[in-house]
Motif scaffolding. Structure first.
Motif, PDB file in Angstrom:
ATOM      1  N   VAL A  40     -31.312  39.549   8.311  1.00 42.88           N
ATOM      2  CA  VAL A  40     -30.605  39.994   9.277  1.00 42.88           C
ATOM      3  C   VAL A  40     -30.786  39.138  10.370  1.00 42.88           C
ATOM      4  N   GLY A  41     -31.750  38.614  10.422  1.00 38.93           N
ATOM      5  CA  GLY A  41     -31.910  37.610  11.844  1.00 38.93           C
ATOM      6  C   GLY A  41     -31.225  36.112  11.374  1.00 38.93           C
ATOM      7  N   ASN A  42     -30.872  36.068  10.191  1.00 39.74           N
ATOM      8  CA  ASN A  42     -30.307  34.755   9.843  1.00 39.74           C
ATOM      9  C   ASN A  42     -28.938  34.978   9.440  1.00 39.74           C
ATOM     10  N   SER A  47     -26.619  38.331   1.032  1.00 43.41           N
ATOM     11  CA  SER A  47     -26.855  37.186   0.378  1.00 43.41           C
ATOM     12  C   SER A  47     -27.895  37.022  -0.653  1.00 43.41           C
ATOM     13  N   GLY A  48     -28.783  37.935  -0.704  1.00 41.53           N
ATOM     14  CA  GLY A  48     -29.962  37.767  -1.630  1.00 41.53           C
ATOM     15  C   GLY A  48     -30.788  36.811  -1.470  1.00 41.53           C
ATOM     16  N   GLU A  49     -30.904  36.248  -0.289  1.00 39.29           N
ATOM     17  CA  GLU A  49     -31.848  34.978   0.001  1.00 39.29           C
ATOM     18  C   GLU A  49     -33.080  35.696   0.481  1.00 39.29           C
ATOM     19  N   ARG A  50     -34.120  35.116   0.224  1.00 32.69           N
ATOM     20  CA  ARG A  50     -35.506  35.596   0.267  1.00 32.69           C
ATOM     21  C   ARG A  50     -36.475  34.507   0.710  1.00 32.69           C
ATOM     22  N   GLY A  51     -37.583  34.947   0.892  1.00 30.84           N
ATOM     23  CA  GLY A  51     -38.660  34.191   1.655  1.00 30.84           C
ATOM     24  C   GLY A  51     -39.298  33.161   0.315  1.00 30.84           C
ATOM     25  N   GLN A  52     -40.085  32.222   0.701  1.00 28.53           N
ATOM     26  CA  GLN A  52     -40.793  31.477  -0.243  1.00 28.53           C
ATOM     27  C   GLN A  52     -42.048  32.021  -0.963  1.00 28.53           C
ATOM     28  N   LEU A 108     -39.818  42.196   4.616  1.00 26.70           N
ATOM     29  CA  LEU A 108     -39.657  40.949   5.545  1.00 26.70           C
ATOM     30  C   LEU A 108     -38.464  40.105   5.011  1.00 26.70           C
ATOM     31  N   ASP A 109     -38.221  40.152   3.721  1.00 21.40           N
ATOM     32  CA  ASP A 109     -36.921  39.557   3.275  1.00 21.40           C
ATOM     33  C   ASP A 109     -35.860  39.813   3.985  1.00 21.40           C
ATOM     34  N   GLN A 110     -35.744  41.184   4.006  1.00 22.98           N
ATOM     35  CA  GLN A 110     -34.460  41.835   4.405  1.00 22.98           C
ATOM     36  C   GLN A 110     -34.358  41.745   5.953  1.00 22.98           C
ATOM     37  N   ALA A 111     -35.488  41.747   6.737  1.00 29.30           N
ATOM     38  CA  ALA A 111     -35.645  41.258   8.105  1.00 29.30           C
ATOM     39  C   ALA A 111     -35.247  40.060   8.520  1.00 29.30           C
TER      40      ALA A 111
END
Length: 259
Positions: free
Chosen positions: A165-167, A172-177, A159-162
């Motif tokens: 993509v949408g963001n 960037s390595g950004e991920r959910g909380q 889900l983090d990867q999806a």
């Protein structure tokens, strides 16, 4: 001891006037630092003088504000610093500090987050189900992605990867909380079975729901002492990361001593 960061969430939020800014800030009785009241926790006293958390900051009467972690509050309770600070804040009024106050504060913050998630669900701002979250995340319609503390690494990674993509944040390595609440607690809060992941809907023109949720998330995460694990979200705010907290909770106070 430290107070939590209180960052500006989005660039399109109107800058408050000086008077509004002053009214929205409070001083932590333990650190002496001033922060936005939304990042602090209010304490109030019941008619019989019991000190209890007022997570919604709506109880009438005098209040005292803290911006420390649970470990720091436990230390202040043990060494007497909290009692001295409360006596000053409540101007010497008779008061009783429960031994489990730190646990009550965490329970109150967890319940406040659960209440917020429930309100956003009823407003149509919460997306659940891995397949639906993934689809909306890839299309850029998920402002904040949240995971239960006991969610699997594989499930979070997908889900983090999806979401990246949408963001437009691939690489960037950004991920959910990752929340300090497990799937049972989230399921209780939302009245659904097996809530492991959830998204908060939003787009660049309307991040209000995301901001409301993140305000509740960041207070709980900071108090729980999980600031070291941070995740970025589309509001630009950082916040990191059980049913017992939501069900056991801190006691509600029906009446407070007024000034």
């Amino acid at each position: 001891m430290r107070t939590p960061p209180n960052e500006r969430l989005t660039s399109d939020i109107a800058r408050p006037s000086p008077s509004a800014k002053a009214e929205s800030e409070r001083r932590c009785i333990l650190t002496g630092e001033t922060s936005a009241r939304d990042g602090l926790v209010r304490l109030a006293i019941s008619p019989d003088g019991l000190v209890l958390p007022d997570a919604a900051a709506k109880a009438p009467g005098r209040g005292a504000w803290i911006g420390v972690t649970r470990a720091e509050l436990e230390e202040a309770l043990a060494d007497g610093h909290l009692r001295k600070a409360l006596m000053r804040a409540f101007k010497g009024a008779p008061l009783t500090i429960p031994d489990d106050l730190p646990a009550r504060v965490e329970a109150a913050l967890a319940r406040h987050l659960g209440d917020r998630l429930g309100l956003e669900l009823r407003s149509g701002n919460i997306v659940m189900g891995s397949a639906r979250i993934e689809e909306q995340a890839r299309s850029g319609r998920i402002a904040v992605l949240l995971h239960a503390s006991d969610s699997s690494e594989d499930g979070r990674r997908k889900l983090d990867q999806a979401w990246r993509v949408g963001n437009d944040a691939e690489g960037s390595g950004e991920r959910g909380q990752v929340l300090p609440l497990d799937r049972t607690a989230l399921s209780v809060a939302l009245g659904r079975d097996n809530v492991v992941h959830l998204g908060v809907a939003g787009h660049p023109g309307d991040m209000r729901a995301a901001e409301r949720v993140l305000q509740a998330v960041s207070r709980l995460v900071h108090y729980a002492g999980n600031d070291g694990t941070k995740a970025t979200n589309r509001t630009g705010r950082d916040a990191s990361g059980d049913a017992d907290l939501l069900e056991g909770g801190a006691a509600h106070i029906d009446e407070y001593v007024k000034d």
